[in-house]
Design a protein around this motif. Sequence first.
Motif, PDB file in Angstrom:
ATOM      1  N   UNK A   7      11.327   3.609  -1.494  1.00  0.00           N
ATOM      2  CA  UNK A   7      10.502   2.665  -3.014  1.00  0.00           C
ATOM      3  C   UNK A   7       8.963   3.416  -3.405  1.00  0.00           C
ATOM      4  N   UNK A   8       8.761   3.340  -4.954  1.00  0.00           N
ATOM      5  CA  UNK A   8       6.794   3.713  -5.361  1.00  0.00           C
ATOM      6  C   UNK A   8       6.603   2.122  -5.879  1.00  0.00           C
ATOM      7  N   UNK A   9       5.760   1.501  -4.951  1.00  0.00           N
ATOM      8  CA  UNK A   9       5.663   0.486  -5.587  1.00  0.00           C
ATOM      9  C   UNK A   9       3.958   0.644  -5.807  1.00  0.00           C
ATOM     10  N   UNK A  10       3.782  -0.069  -7.326  1.00  0.00           N
ATOM     11  CA  UNK A  10       2.615  -0.622  -7.351  1.00  0.00           C
ATOM     12  C   UNK A  10       1.267  -0.626  -5.877  1.00  0.00           C
ATOM     13  N   UNK A  11       0.679  -0.310  -5.567  1.00  0.00           N
ATOM     14  CA  UNK A  11      -0.373  -0.890  -4.219  1.00  0.00           C
ATOM     15  C   UNK A  11      -1.262  -1.804  -4.312  1.00  0.00           C
ATOM     16  N   UNK A  12      -1.691  -2.674  -3.749  1.00  0.00           N
ATOM     17  CA  UNK A  12      -2.847  -3.595  -3.988  1.00  0.00           C
ATOM     18  C   UNK A  12      -4.143  -2.944  -4.018  1.00  0.00           C
ATOM     19  N   UNK A  42       1.271  -0.833  -0.019  1.00  0.00           N
ATOM     20  CA  UNK A  42      -0.227  -0.173   0.421  1.00  0.00           C
ATOM     21  C   UNK A  42       0.802   1.196   0.072  1.00  0.00           C
ATOM     22  N   UNK A  43       0.428   2.593  -0.983  1.00  0.00           N
ATOM     23  CA  UNK A  43       1.163   3.268  -0.315  1.00  0.00           C
ATOM     24  C   UNK A  43       1.278   3.668   1.246  1.00  0.00           C
ATOM     25  N   UNK A  44       2.215   4.527   1.735  1.00  0.00           N
ATOM     26  CA  UNK A  44       2.270   4.891   2.950  1.00  0.00           C
ATOM     27  C   UNK A  44       1.841   6.188   3.453  1.00  0.00           C
TER      28      UNK A  44
END
Length: 345
Positions: A177-182, A26-28
Amino acid sequence: MPADADIRERLEAKAFELGFDQFGITEAATSEQIVAGFRKFVELKRYASMEWMAERIHQREHPQNLWPEAKSVIMLAVNYGPKDDPRLLLDKKDRANISVYARGKDYHDLVKKRLKAFARWIVPEFNCDLKVFVDTAPVPEKPLAAAAGLGWQGKHTNMVSPEFGSWVFLGAIYTDMELPADNPHRDQCGSCSACIAACPTDAFPQPYELDAARCISYLTIEHKGPIPEEFRKPMGNRIYGCDDCLAACPWNKFAQASSEAAFHARVELNAPELGDLVGLDDKSFREVFSGSPIKRIGRDRFVRNVLYAIGNSANKAYLPQVRTLLADDAEEVVDAAQWALEELS
């Protein structure tokens, strides 16, 4: 840099390889609703004596308030499901009922070890920075886990996993890191209120809210000194924690016993006899509970809890042991011994 989908796939595969049972991203960030809930909890002082919850609420409200560089949060869960319903012990008045999570080795150590192993792989693999947490920092683990799709925060305020019911330990990794959120998991409690009805001390003012000062888990673990008398009878034989609201959740029909040997109940903590516990001195207490989360509450608080259980046992055979503790050095032990003596006389 690999494509986002590839990064996620590799992260998830590594998480499962290391022994985690659930993985999500998820995003922070947290919602206004979550922040409002935290603030209400603090304003109403429902944290009881746990002052750190009020003092560090700002950091708990938003991941970036704890670590400004955080952009994404990797949420992980480990199943600790018991083999049997822990409530089966409640009728065995001469036996101590210890919360499922504390019957084996300290979960902090095992989960933290896996998180660190995961971190050692992630940092060089993706050239990033991160921080790992397991229940010891102002991190909103449960809201973040729900946002990452691991389950939802039930009316008992704990996580409910569609795969493991209410029996999961959570770990969090903050990363830059900017990761794809579920996608977040939707709440599936519906009209059910089994967890609230199961609470022996009415610790839920309303669904999704907890008053820690009335919670047996708080009272037996965090509360110092004598426990208020109104809660001593409802405690029954619960000497460390309480699983009633967790065990009552209907989603546990999908739960499964943990395959992690470290979480299986130690022989001496699986329905121990009250008489074997009440006589522990500081040295023997530390020996018995070495490597256990129970060790952190100390001998005095522990024996206090055992004495309340003895007072609820209706077994006069414990009277000699109770009378011995009337001369104990710890005030809370003496108070509990006096109460148990009155209950058994």
